[in-house]
Design an enzyme around this catalytic site. Sequence first.
Site, mmCIF file in Angstrom:
data_model
loop_
_atom_site.group_PDB
_atom_site.id
_atom_site.type_symbol
_atom_site.label_atom_id
_atom_site.label_comp_id
_atom_site.label_asym_id
_atom_site.label_seq_id
_atom_site.Cartn_x
_atom_site.Cartn_y
_atom_site.Cartn_z
ATOM 1 C CE LYS A 63 -15.106 -25.143 31.449
ATOM 2 N NZ LYS A 63 -14.767 -26.501 30.572
ATOM 3 C CD GLU B 46 -16.236 -31.102 34.958
ATOM 4 O OE1 GLU B 46 -16.258 -30.626 36.339
ATOM 5 O OE2 GLU B 46 -15.137 -30.577 34.498
ATOM 6 C CB VAL C 157 -6.629 -29.674 38.634
ATOM 7 C CG1 VAL C 157 -6.148 -28.381 39.009
ATOM 8 C CG2 VAL C 157 -7.720 -29.951 37.644
HETATM 9 N N1 HSE Z 1 -14.476 -31.288 31.993
HETATM 10 C C1 HSE Z 1 -13.970 -30.001 31.489
HETATM 11 C C2 HSE Z 1 -13.587 -29.941 29.972
HETATM 12 C C3 HSE Z 1 -12.886 -30.033 31.956
HETATM 13 O O1 HSE Z 1 -13.953 -31.087 29.527
HETATM 14 O O2 HSE Z 1 -13.629 -29.077 29.608
HETATM 15 C C4 HSE Z 1 -12.108 -28.552 31.989
HETATM 16 O O3 HSE Z 1 -13.004 -27.560 32.503
#
Ligand code: HSE
Length: 580
Positions: A451, A436, A271
Site C-alpha cells: 500500500k 488476507e 468484498v
Molecule cells: N487485509 C487488509 C487489512 C485488508 O487488514 O488491512 C484491506 O486491504
Amino acid sequence: MSHSTDLPIIVLKFGGSVLTREHDLANAVHEIYRWNREGFRVVAVVSALGKTTDKLLAQGHHYASTPEPGALASLVATGEATSAALLGLALDRAGIPAEVLDAPRINLRTRGVVLDSEPVSVHADVIRRTLRDRAAVVVPGFVGLDDEGRTTLLGRGGSDFTALFLAQQLNAARCRLVKDVKGLYERDPARPGPLARRFRHVSWDDALKLDGRIIQHKGVRFAKAHEFSFEVAELNGRECTVVGAGPTVFGPVDQPPPPPLRVVLLGLGTVGLGVYRHLIRRPDLFEVVRIAVRNAKRHANEDIPSYLLTSDPELAVRTPADVVIEAIGGVAPAGDLIAAALRNRRHVITANKAVIAERGTELQQLATDSGVKLLYGAAVGGASPIIETLATLTSDPVESIDAVLNGTTNFVISRVEAGIEFEDAVREAQTLGFAEADPSRDLDATDSLDKIRILARLATGRDATIGEKRGVLGGITTQVRSAVAVNHHLRLVASLRNNTVSVAPIVVNASTPLGSLAAEENAAILRTRSGREIIVRGKGAGRWPTSEAVLGDLLQLARDFAYAPARPRESVAAREEVLA
Ligand code: HSE
C-alpha cells in the site's frame, strides 16, 4: 504532531425527497464519501425521513387544535434527531469517521417564534475541530435552541436554512442542497405541460419567485443578505443550479438518463458480495451481467441468480460490459485478468493492492492505451480516501507520509491490549473478514508495504526504493501492554521519506492521529511541500468499508457516463452469444 488540516468544507443538505426511508441512507453515505474523495470535509444536514414531519405534526395536533409550541417542537424535532442518528450509524458501518452534532452540541441559537424561528449564532469552531480528523459531521436540520435552551424549529423547509446558515458561518467553500431533481426548474418538471427549463444560474430574486416548498424562501433571503451562492443538484450529480448574484440563465435541456452500467464481477468473497449487494440496490445505475466465482455451488443458497455465475473468469472478462470489478485478490491470476479486461476496453475497478503495487505502472499504461480507466481507490485504506486525497493535492504535492495501512494488525493490537491472546485475535480478524487469505501478509508487513508503494508512486510519480520491512509476527504482547500502561500504543507504521518506503512497528502517543486509531481503522498523515499536514482516516478493512470505496469508483464512472456523449455498445446479439 499537529492536527492541522485546511481541507475545504462542503455543506450538503439531504431532504425528505432523497431520504424517503431508511433504505436511502446508503445514497447519502455515497454522496458524502464522493465529496470526501474530491478533497472536502463534509457537513451533512439532514431532514426527517420522507413524510415523518407531517406525521409528527398530525400526531401533535391529535392532542389539541393549537398544541403547546414547545412540546410540539420537541416532538417534531425527533424526526431530524432520528435521521441524523441513523445516518451517523450508516456512515460508521461504511467505515467513514463521522460524528452527529445536534443543536445543543454546536449551540445553534435562534430567535423568533418557537415554530418558525431563525438561526442567529452557532459554535462553528466545534464543527471545524471535529472535522480535523473526521470525514464528516451530521447535523439535524430544522432544529435550534432559543435563549433559554428550549427546542425551536426553523419553519417548514427549515433544513435548507440550517444548511445555508452553517455554510455562511463556517465560511464553507460550497453548499449544495441535494434534491431528487438535477437543479431548479422554472416550474415543477414532474407536472404535465411544456418542457420545464432548468436554470444553470438563478439570481436570489428569481429563486424567491419559485414555489417555497422547493426551496425555503427564508433561507434564500438569508443567502441574499449575506451575498453567498449555493447549489441545488441531484445525488451523484455533476450539473447543478447555482443560486447567487445571477444573471439568471437556463442550462441545457435534460438528457434522458443513460442505460445502467453493465458490470462484470470477478470474485464473490468479502468484498465482491458487499459490492454485489450495493449494485442490486441501484438497478437505475448498474446491471450485473456476469459473476466469476471459484465454485458456483458454494453460492447456491444466496439470492444470486445462478445464470449470472460462471467458474470461467476469462469468459467473464470477455462478456460485453462497461466495467469489470476485480475482487479476487493476489497478483495471479488477477493481474492477467485485469490486463485482458483493459485490452477488451472495459474500465476496471480493483481493491487489489498486491497487483497494483506489483504491476500498477504497466496496467495503467494499458488502460491509457485502451482509452479506459483503471481505478483502485479501495486498494489503500479501505474507506479512507487516501489515494483520492493525494490526487487532489497536485499543486502542493505530498512529500512524506506516515500511515497505518493494515486493518488486521491494528485490530489485533487492540485485541491484545484488551487481554486477548495474539493467535485468538488473528482468528477474530479472519472471521470478521479483515485478514488476507494468508494473514501472514498482514502480520509480516507485506500488505502495508504494497500500500505505501502505491501511495509513493502516486505522490512522486515513480517507484520508490524499498527500505526496512518489519511486521508484528507474534511475541508482541508484552510490548503492546507496556505501551498502554504509559498511554501509548504500538502501531505498524508505513512511511515514505526521500523516495524510500518502509514499514515497522512503532510506539506512539495515544493522543496522536495514528495513536488514536481504534481497531481496524487506518489513517495517513500526508505532509505537503508547503508544510501542510492532512490527516485522512477511516476503517481500513472489512466488507462495507471496502465496498464503499469500490462504489465510490463506480459512481465516478457513472457520472462520466451520465455526462459524456454516448459510447457505442456491442449489439444485443453479440452479448447474448457470449452469455449463452
Ligand atoms: N487485509 C487488509 C487489512 C485488508 O487488514 O488491512 C484491506 O486491504
